[in-house]
Write an enzyme that holds these catalytic residues in place. Sequence first.
Site, PDB file in Angstrom:
ATOM      1  N   ASP A 319       0.858  -1.183   0.000  1.00 34.09           N
ATOM      2  CA  ASP A 319       0.000   0.000   0.000  1.00 34.09           C
ATOM      3  C   ASP A 319       0.899   1.239   0.000  1.00 34.09           C
ATOM      4  O   ASP A 319       2.112   1.159   0.216  1.00 34.09           O
ATOM      5  CB  ASP A 319      -0.953  -0.016   1.195  1.00 34.09           C
ATOM      6  N   GLU A 522     -10.227   7.610   3.956  1.00 35.94           N
ATOM      7  CA  GLU A 522      -9.295   7.021   4.908  1.00 35.94           C
ATOM      8  C   GLU A 522      -8.612   8.108   5.742  1.00 35.94           C
ATOM      9  O   GLU A 522      -8.359   9.198   5.267  1.00 35.94           O
ATOM     10  CB  GLU A 522      -8.240   6.191   4.180  1.00 35.94           C
TER      11      GLU A 522
HETATM   12  C1  BGC Z   1      -5.213   3.011   0.387  1.00 33.76           C
HETATM   13  C2  BGC Z   1      -5.467   1.936  -0.635  1.00 33.76           C
HETATM   14  C3  BGC Z   1      -5.408   2.507  -2.014  1.00 33.76           C
HETATM   15  C4  BGC Z   1      -4.091   3.228  -2.217  1.00 33.76           C
HETATM   16  C5  BGC Z   1      -3.959   3.864  -3.575  1.00 33.76           C
HETATM   17  C6  BGC Z   1      -3.987   3.819   0.075  1.00 33.76           C
HETATM   18  O1  BGC Z   1      -3.858   4.907   0.919  1.00 33.76           O
HETATM   19  O2  BGC Z   1      -5.080   2.414   1.660  1.00 33.76           O
HETATM   20  O3  BGC Z   1      -6.710   1.319  -0.399  1.00 33.76           O
HETATM   21  O4  BGC Z   1      -5.574   1.487  -2.956  1.00 33.76           O
HETATM   22  O5  BGC Z   1      -3.968   4.244  -1.258  1.00 33.76           O
HETATM   23  O6  BGC Z   1      -4.734   4.977  -3.718  1.00 33.76           O
HETATM   24  C1  BGC Z   2      -3.562   9.779  -2.579  1.00 38.36           C
HETATM   25  C2  BGC Z   2      -4.323   8.535  -2.205  1.00 38.36           C
HETATM   26  C3  BGC Z   2      -3.551   7.793  -1.220  1.00 38.36           C
HETATM   27  C4  BGC Z   2      -3.165   8.676  -0.036  1.00 38.36           C
HETATM   28  C5  BGC Z   2      -2.292   7.926   0.914  1.00 38.36           C
HETATM   29  C6  BGC Z   2      -3.266  10.583  -1.354  1.00 38.36           C
HETATM   30  O1  BGC Z   2      -2.573  11.733  -1.668  1.00 38.36           O
HETATM   31  O2  BGC Z   2      -4.287  10.520  -3.479  1.00 38.36           O
HETATM   32  O3  BGC Z   2      -4.566   7.725  -3.316  1.00 38.36           O
HETATM   33  O4  BGC Z   2      -4.282   6.695  -0.809  1.00 38.36           O
HETATM   34  O5  BGC Z   2      -2.526   9.843  -0.443  1.00 38.36           O
HETATM   35  O6  BGC Z   2      -1.964   8.681   2.034  1.00 38.36           O
END
Ligand code: BGC
Ligand code: BGC
Length: 645
Positions: A319, A522
């Site tokens: 990840d 998230e």
């Molecule tokens: C998330 C994943 C995601 C990845 C790419 C991460 O922060 O935990 O679920 O696929 O980013 O965007």
């Molecule tokens: C990205 C996401 C990723 C996240 C992780 C973001 O800047 O756009 O895809 O999951 O950072 O921290």
Amino acid sequence: MSHRLFLRSLLTVLAILISAGPGSGRAMAAEAWPKVASPYGIDPKTEARIDALLARMTLAEKVGQITMAEIHSISPNDVKRFHIGGLLNGGGSWPNKNRKATIPEWLVMANAFHDASIDPRGKRTAIPVIWGTDAVHGHNNVIGATLFPHNIGLGAMRNPGLMRDIGIATAREVSVTGIGWAFAPTVAVARDDRWGRTYESYSEDPALVADYAREIVVGLQGHPALDDAFGVGRVIATAKHFVGDGGTLKGDDQGDTVLDEAKLKALHAAGHVTAIGAGAQTVMATFNSWNGVKTHGNKYLLTDVLKDRLGFDGFVIGDWDGHAQVPGCLKVSCPAAVNAGVDMIMVPIDWREFIRNTSIQVKKGEISQARLDDAVRRILRVKIRAGLLERGRPSQQPLAGKTQLLGHPDHRALARQAVRESLVLLKNNGILPLAPGKKILVAGHAADSIPHQTGGWTITWQGRDNTNADFPGATSVFAGIRDAVAAAGGTAILSEAGNYDASPAASPDAAIVVFGETPYAEFEGDLESERGLDLDDERALEILKRLKAANIPTIAVFLSGRPRWVTPEIDAADAFIAAWLPGSEGAGIADVIFSDPAGKIRHGFSGKLSFSWPASPVGPPPNIGDPDYAPLFPFGFGLTYGKGG
Ligand code: BGC
Ligand code: BGC
């Protein structure tokens, strides 16, 4: 070292010592995990082809192959020079940094990266780069795509069969942009709804997640037994995140899942098992720790359990900089993650230094040649199985550029059906179904807001900064109501604040109040454990109470990514519907709320809670199976028009 830092290090060391890892004595042997058979099987011809490729690849080519970069941190020329194996666009990342990027723009970019990856100049081995995207509720980074309900709503629908169709439709829309890999499904079993990714979870119940994971993987990829594996319009699926993402303490994103191994397996691995059984070709390692050990560095889980025992023969994708959280690692350097079993490292921005360091680590033997070769073998196996080596340019794929498939009416109809089936009726004192030929007031801040319906992982990462104009072809909840009411000769009036003309001739017959959570994704969507699940927004409550005082019957429609403590709103309303994050097809709500003009029910309520509804604003949210289980509405609850509705 500061006091705090010292204490933290001490705790980490202790956690590592007592964690259930191999040889810790407390570990359940990997043999206690199920044996799973992939429907693809190891094909000697494919393996021989990989042998031949591996024999020709240089160290630089191999290290490049296990590296994934973000589209904005790398140029096609870099992809060629560094032999990059994988690319992603992160949440809210579009070609040319243009949120309105057109399909041709996506294809031009996909072609440029692809062409660079197989450009023979200066390269010994031509292996097409693979591009992954978070298509977690439809092709959600792309304007105009069909947006399905987020997983929590799909879980309430209790219809695994429809998951296969949703997988097919999603894969087709992804294919339009020339992308061949979806970072989906999320098979998390969220057990603490304060977690900001609860809505990415189908259910707090592993059995339901297991049924859904199997079907959506078959939909996304196709299946050998159905003779459509990686056929036209199919993409590689990713079971994510392995393992324990939904079990962290207090629902902390990327936190620590503290459980014995039997519980880890029983609660959090169920969806991975069925996804692998359905042939999922990639598994994403999880950010969280298990008993204090970061999973990106956990060889027992990633290799002994996932690969050796569960029989996963595809590749493990890391990840987003997840490896950097392993003690002793940095974004730019992490032999421990490769050694633990991560095959492709997602190092979105710092890929260049990562490649340099990893090459040195292989030369020094910190990463064995055998481990590197195994990682490359797995990546090549997936690329070959998916047909990538023969397929040609992204723009030449059968569905590439077929703009009419993006937000296609058939896909929208499917999404609207999913919305209808996902709605959970929590209360109805007889007001529903509504007759449509009446005067209906539609109120609440989310009534005419497609951003509220679609939530996080929508065009942007957190789902913020979107407006209705970003959703061509979509329907807000209000628009769906307006159309249903107008078709029956009634009128629907929109007033977010719940204002209306109180004169006898104009006063509404009923009001629908649409409210809920503001979009989040998230990390940022985690709720402070002290505040708990209290909604902390009294706007809707004020409207509901005011309308009740005026004797106007009210229907509350709650848009949220998880159950929240909304007991005052439930008490104040005559009917209450949990509508989750329904996505682009808000008309699915009117389909169920309104009868036909003759009073006949068009679509009943069939949704059942896939998460327990909390009776208290604070404390850990209830889960089915808890010893002291006392939810407001239990898992499986959902009224119907026939019974108690
Ligand atoms: C998330 C994943 C995601 C990845 C790419 C991460 O922060 O935990 O679920 O696929 O980013 O965007
Ligand atoms: C990205 C996401 C990723 C996240 C992780 C973001 O800047 O756009 O895809 O999951 O950072 O921290």
